[in-house]
Design a protein around this motif. Structure first.
Motif, PDB file in Angstrom:
ATOM      1  N   ASP A   1       8.674  -8.227  -2.627  1.00 14.23           N
ATOM      2  CA  ASP A   1       9.613  -8.263  -4.238  1.00 14.23           C
ATOM      3  C   ASP A   1      11.076  -8.446  -3.798  1.00 14.23           C
ATOM      4  O   ASP A   1      11.485  -7.695  -2.869  1.00 14.23           O
ATOM      5  CB  ASP A   1       8.853  -7.488  -5.056  1.00 14.23           C
ATOM      6  CG  ASP A   1       8.027  -7.997  -6.606  1.00 14.23           C
ATOM      7  OD1 ASP A   1       8.647  -9.027  -6.772  1.00 14.23           O
ATOM      8  OD2 ASP A   1       8.523  -6.805  -7.245  1.00 14.23           O
TER       9      ASP A   1
ATOM     10  N   ILE B   1       8.244  -1.959  -4.665  1.00 11.74           N
ATOM     11  CA  ILE B   1       8.027  -0.936  -4.823  1.00 11.74           C
ATOM     12  C   ILE B   1       6.587  -0.262  -4.073  1.00 11.74           C
ATOM     13  O   ILE B   1       6.183  -0.576  -3.284  1.00 11.74           O
ATOM     14  CB  ILE B   1       6.411  -0.954  -7.029  1.00 11.74           C
ATOM     15  CG1 ILE B   1       6.849   0.625  -6.769  1.00 11.74           C
ATOM     16  CG2 ILE B   1       5.465  -1.508  -5.886  1.00 11.74           C
ATOM     17  CD1 ILE B   1       6.603   0.777  -8.458  1.00 11.74           C
ATOM     18  N   MET B   2       6.979   1.341  -3.348  1.00 10.21           N
ATOM     19  CA  MET B   2       6.001   1.896  -2.727  1.00 10.21           C
ATOM     20  C   MET B   2       4.855   2.929  -3.714  1.00 10.21           C
ATOM     21  O   MET B   2       5.508   3.257  -4.426  1.00 10.21           O
ATOM     22  CB  MET B   2       7.060   2.956  -1.920  1.00 10.21           C
ATOM     23  CG  MET B   2       8.677   1.953  -1.064  1.00 10.21           C
ATOM     24  SD  MET B   2       7.438   0.827   0.323  1.00 10.21           S
ATOM     25  CE  MET B   2       7.865  -0.601   0.057  1.00 10.21           C
ATOM     26  N   PHE B   3       4.056   2.709  -2.882  1.00  8.71           N
ATOM     27  CA  PHE B   3       3.040   3.805  -3.054  1.00  8.71           C
ATOM     28  C   PHE B   3       3.322   5.362  -2.736  1.00  8.71           C
ATOM     29  O   PHE B   3       4.324   5.604  -1.996  1.00  8.71           O
ATOM     30  CB  PHE B   3       1.807   3.925  -2.328  1.00  8.71           C
ATOM     31  CG  PHE B   3       1.344   2.574  -2.735  1.00  8.71           C
ATOM     32  CD1 PHE B   3       0.870   1.616  -3.382  1.00  8.71           C
ATOM     33  CD2 PHE B   3       0.567   1.559  -1.345  1.00  8.71           C
ATOM     34  CE1 PHE B   3       0.388   0.147  -3.537  1.00  8.71           C
ATOM     35  CE2 PHE B   3       0.632   0.449  -1.304  1.00  8.71           C
ATOM     36  CZ  PHE B   3       0.110  -0.032  -2.702  1.00  8.71           C
ATOM     37  N   SER B   4       2.507   5.816  -3.681  1.00  6.95           N
ATOM     38  CA  SER B   4       3.666   7.212  -4.406  1.00  6.95           C
ATOM     39  C   SER B   4       3.177   8.513  -3.008  1.00  6.95           C
ATOM     40  O   SER B   4       2.174   9.162  -3.477  1.00  6.95           O
ATOM     41  CB  SER B   4       3.807   7.642  -5.541  1.00  6.95           C
ATOM     42  OG  SER B   4       2.255   7.563  -6.228  1.00  6.95           O
ATOM     43  N   THR B   5       2.898   7.663  -1.364  1.00  4.65           N
ATOM     44  CA  THR B   5       2.936   8.424   0.005  1.00  4.65           C
ATOM     45  C   THR B   5       3.863   8.101   0.636  1.00  4.65           C
ATOM     46  O   THR B   5       5.100   7.932   0.747  1.00  4.65           O
ATOM     47  CB  THR B   5       1.832   8.231  -0.157  1.00  4.65           C
ATOM     48  OG1 THR B   5       1.232   8.644   1.094  1.00  4.65           O
ATOM     49  CG2 THR B   5       1.391   6.313  -0.071  1.00  4.65           C
TER      50      THR B   5
ATOM     51  N   PHE C   1      -1.810   0.275   4.235  1.00  3.34           N
ATOM     52  CA  PHE C   1      -2.413   0.590   3.657  1.00  3.34           C
ATOM     53  C   PHE C   1      -3.149  -0.569   3.678  1.00  3.34           C
ATOM     54  O   PHE C   1      -4.410  -1.509   3.539  1.00  3.34           O
ATOM     55  CB  PHE C   1      -2.388   0.492   2.624  1.00  3.34           C
ATOM     56  CG  PHE C   1      -2.907  -0.328   0.865  1.00  3.34           C
ATOM     57  CD1 PHE C   1      -3.343   0.842   0.166  1.00  3.34           C
ATOM     58  CD2 PHE C   1      -2.730  -1.757   0.430  1.00  3.34           C
ATOM     59  CE1 PHE C   1      -4.401   0.441  -0.994  1.00  3.34           C
ATOM     60  CE2 PHE C   1      -3.187  -1.779  -0.920  1.00  3.34           C
ATOM     61  CZ  PHE C   1      -3.628  -0.952  -1.061  1.00  3.34           C
TER      62      PHE C   1
ATOM     63  N   ARG D   1       5.777  -3.016   6.031  1.00  2.49           N
ATOM     64  CA  ARG D   1       4.517  -3.218   5.239  1.00  2.49           C
ATOM     65  C   ARG D   1       3.694  -4.422   5.491  1.00  2.49           C
ATOM     66  O   ARG D   1       3.345  -4.509   5.819  1.00  2.49           O
ATOM     67  CB  ARG D   1       4.402  -2.725   4.225  1.00  2.49           C
ATOM     68  CG  ARG D   1       3.241  -2.011   3.938  1.00  2.49           C
ATOM     69  CD  ARG D   1       3.235  -1.366   2.035  1.00  2.49           C
ATOM     70  NE  ARG D   1       4.454  -2.059   1.076  1.00  2.49           N
ATOM     71  CZ  ARG D   1       4.436  -1.726  -0.026  1.00  2.49           C
ATOM     72  NH1 ARG D   1       3.560  -0.132  -0.292  1.00  2.49           N
ATOM     73  NH2 ARG D   1       5.507  -3.137  -1.182  1.00  2.49           N
TER      74      ARG D   1
ATOM     75  N   HIS E   1       9.552   7.433  -1.740  1.00  2.00           N
ATOM     76  CA  HIS E   1       9.956   7.147  -2.821  1.00  2.00           C
ATOM     77  C   HIS E   1      11.740   7.541  -2.218  1.00  2.00           C
ATOM     78  O   HIS E   1      12.039   7.447  -3.764  1.00  2.00           O
ATOM     79  CB  HIS E   1       9.238   7.764  -4.240  1.00  2.00           C
ATOM     80  CG  HIS E   1       8.294   6.966  -4.700  1.00  2.00           C
ATOM     81  ND1 HIS E   1       7.603   7.632  -5.115  1.00  2.00           N
ATOM     82  CD2 HIS E   1       8.266   5.673  -4.782  1.00  2.00           C
ATOM     83  CE1 HIS E   1       6.401   6.595  -5.502  1.00  2.00           C
ATOM     84  NE2 HIS E   1       6.836   5.748  -5.217  1.00  2.00           N
ATOM     85  N   GLU E   2      11.978   8.579  -0.898  1.00  5.07           N
ATOM     86  CA  GLU E   2      12.872   8.932  -1.163  1.00  5.07           C
ATOM     87  C   GLU E   2      13.686   7.820  -0.249  1.00  5.07           C
ATOM     88  O   GLU E   2      14.688   8.081  -0.037  1.00  5.07           O
ATOM     89  CB  GLU E   2      12.369  10.531  -0.491  1.00  5.07           C
ATOM     90  CG  GLU E   2      11.984  11.392  -1.420  1.00  5.07           C
ATOM     91  CD  GLU E   2      12.198  12.677  -0.439  1.00  5.07           C
ATOM     92  OE1 GLU E   2      12.423  12.823   0.895  1.00  5.07           O
ATOM     93  OE2 GLU E   2      11.054  14.064  -0.935  1.00  5.07           O
TER      94      GLU E   2
ATOM     95  N   HIS F   1      12.944  -6.366  -5.979  1.00  2.00           N
ATOM     96  CA  HIS F   1      12.568  -4.874  -6.305  1.00  2.00           C
ATOM     97  C   HIS F   1      10.585  -4.226  -5.797  1.00  2.00           C
ATOM     98  O   HIS F   1      10.685  -4.198  -6.415  1.00  2.00           O
ATOM     99  CB  HIS F   1      12.991  -4.602  -7.205  1.00  2.00           C
ATOM    100  CG  HIS F   1      13.921  -4.799  -7.935  1.00  2.00           C
ATOM    101  ND1 HIS F   1      15.250  -4.809  -6.955  1.00  2.00           N
ATOM    102  CD2 HIS F   1      14.169  -6.099  -9.218  1.00  2.00           C
ATOM    103  CE1 HIS F   1      16.045  -5.490  -7.812  1.00  2.00           C
ATOM    104  NE2 HIS F   1      15.741  -6.325  -8.803  1.00  2.00           N
TER     105      HIS F   1
END
Lengths: 231, 348
Positions: free
Chosen positions: B85, B89-93, B101, B149, B135-136, B87
């Motif tokens: 994408d 988005i990353m899974f919150s891990t 994944f 990924r 997320h960081e 923007h």
């Protein structure tokens, strides 16, 4: 003021002494509320998820009805369930009135809309890109659902905790369907009401303290889990 | 080898047609740039190529096989194509779990998963963040992690929606190099969208241009919102973005008196000369040279005339005029330089 302080210190002594009557009341309250919350979560979470995630016809109407049910008074639910389980009701032969099962049914009806509505809100807040990302990485429908659930887990957890808070502190259903029978259907809230009627405040204050501590403990636990996940 | 074939593909949302492609073929192992303005249908086309959306009508084949709408068939196809994408988005891990994944879904063993994770993190230069919370990461690092990924799954096709649009210059360069490296070393077909004509020219072997959901026979550059106004002496005045007037010597055949829409000016049909040369007032437009670059046998000159106008010169003409950056030059537009792409009546 001295009356309040005396009652308060006596209540603390009662809690500290692990008074058997107090423990029985707490046990009944926790048993009934936990079972009601578990069953409501088992129905409310999938229902909320399906409404938020799926393209159901009449979705907006359904959400409006659920939001209306959030404000349903406990005595109305008590009365409603009573008409079904009283001797003259269609489930009268099951002899459920003034049992813990009756209280569980009432409390279940009370919080299913709450868990469903809050799950809808939690799942709707999950970024749409999670679903798209899971799909493009090869996830099938169920794996995508699990991703969305995982990303919405704190909102869903908050829904369950707030529902538990609602049932552990309600009185209308417990009184009308449980009958406040000592050692059997007497919960913290019905016991507090009874003690108040009797003018005996020590047990009432002690139960209030336990109730507040339980609520505080649940919130601390939830915040700890949430904080840990964000690190 | 032809990987995708799209025939008579349309995509409609409600009554609005957002994509209408007569025919498109994508060859395996090449890099394609998908150019077009906002709302041109680039992302919709990527979603269709990534099997994330099924087109409303039309036929599509992948690897020579017709694409079927059944859930199992789509899942099988989707596992060969990954979309990154704009923007991501990353899974919150963690970074590692994000990459794992897709590998877990494909039931890869733990040792192989770890080896793959390490490999792709080395490729994108994020090995030191393996156990960090995804997320960081910064915007550029997130974009690189999204590529990692996707790479871990060794897709046949990598679709990137504006991969460098939201990252800084340093990460833009890193991502551009990565895309080329992935194409060369793995033979992965790459299709990316961009607004940047120069990036498309630098990275892609083939450029596709979309305008209002249709393939346009233009090179995307010199495409402006504009109005055609008939003038005196058979001249046609073209106003670009409501501020720059371009005189065209003869009116376009079939044009109605005043028309607005998307106007394409063929960069090869613009003549550039130095201001000192003979200039005819009312026929020429003056501007300043902003950029000169070689592009195959042609020289690309970007001239600021109030809008940035691209002129493609042949080498002989370039050597004759010797344009320099910052110099003032005149542009003359051939009668057939202008095409009205999507005409509509002007607002009253």
């Amino acid at each position: 003021m001295s009356f309040f302080l005396e009652s308060f210190s006596a209540a603390i002594r009662l809690v500290a002494s692990l008074d058997p009557e107090l423990l029985t009341i707490v046990r009944v309250s926790l048993t009934v509320s936990c079972i009601a919350t578990v069953f409501a979560a088992l129905i409310g979470i999938p229902a909320g998820f399906a409404i938020a995630y799926g393209q159901l016809p009449g979705k907006r109407i359904l959400i409006t009805i659920l939001n209306t049910l959030l404000a349903l008074p406990t005595v109305v639910i008590g009365l409603f369930v009573y008409t079904f389980i009283s001797r003259r009701g269609i489930f009268g032969p099951l002899d459920l009135l003034y049992t813990q099962q009756a209280m569980i049914i009432g409390q279940f009806i009370l919080i299913v809309p709450q868990i469903t509505a809050l799950t809808i809100a939690a799942v709707s807040r999950v970024d749409e890109r999670y679903r798209k990302t899971a799909k493009t990485l090869g996830a099938d429908t169920w794996q995508t659902v699990l991703v969305v659930l995982r990303e919405g887990r704190f909102g869903i957890g908050a829904a369950v905790i707030s529902a538990f808070g609602r049932v552990i502190s309600e009185i209308g259903i417990s009184m009308m369907l449980g009958g406040n029978i000592k050692g059997f259907t007497r919960t913290m809230t019905t016991a507090m009401a009874l003690e108040y009627d009797k003018g005996s405040f020590i047990l009432a204050v002690a139960l209030g303290l336990v109730l507040m501590t339980l609520s505080l403990g649940m919130n601390i636990l939830f915040n700890l889990i949430q904080g840990r996940s964000r690190r | 080898m032809i990987l995708y074939t799209l025939s008579q593909i349309t995509q409609r949302y409600g009554k609005r047609t957002v994509l209408d492609i007569d025919h498109l073929e994508i060859e395996a192992g090449r890099i394609y740039a998908l150019l077009g303005p906002n709302g041109a249908g680039k992302t919709t086309l990527l979603n269709i190529l990534g099997f994330l959306e099924m087109p409303t009508t039309g036929r599509m084949t992948f690897n020579g096989q017709p694409v079927e709408a059944s859930r199992t068939a789509i899942l099988h196809l989707r596992r060969q194509v990954v979309l990154v994408d704009q923007h991501p988005i990353m899974f919150s891990t963690t970074v590692c779990s994000n990459i794992e994944f897709g590998l877990k879904i494909r039931e890869m063993g733990k040792a192989d998963r770890q080896r793959t994770v390490d490999e792709v993190l080395d490729t994108v230069g994020l090995r030191q963040f393996k156990f960090a919370a995804a997320h960081e990461l910064s915007g550029g690092e997130t974009q690189r992690l999204a590529l990692a990924r996707a790479l871990a799954l060794a897709p046949r096709v990598l679709l990137c929606d504006e991969p460098t649009a939201s990252v800084d210059a340093e990460n833009q360069a890193v991502i551009s190099v990565l895309l080329q490296q992935i194409n060369v070393t793995r033979g992965t077909t790459i299709i990316f969208t961009t607004h940047d004509r120069l990036q498309a020219a630098a990275l892609a072997q083939q450029t596709l241009v979309l305008e209002n959901g249709r393939r346009a026979a233009t090179t995307y550059e010199n495409s402006f919102a504009g109005t055609l106004i008939p003038g005196d002496n058979g001249q046609l005045h073209c106003t670009l973005h409501g501020k720059v007037q371009i005189p065209i010597s003869t009116p376009q055949p079939g044009c109605r008196p005043i028309r607005s829409g998307r106007i394409y000016i063929d960069p090869e049909k613009i003549t550039l000369s130095r201001t000192a040369d003979q200039q005819e007032p009312g026929r020429d437009v003056t501007g300043t040279i902003m950029l000169i670059m070689a592009e195959g046998e042609k020289i690309r000159v970007v001239v600021n005339i109030g809008v940035l106008m691209v002129v493609l010169m042949d080498r002989a003409s370039y050597q004759h005029h010797c344009p320099a950056i910052g110099a003032t030059v005149t542009l003359r537009f051939a009668a057939n330089a202008l095409t009205l792409l999507d005409a509509c009546d002007p607002p009253s």
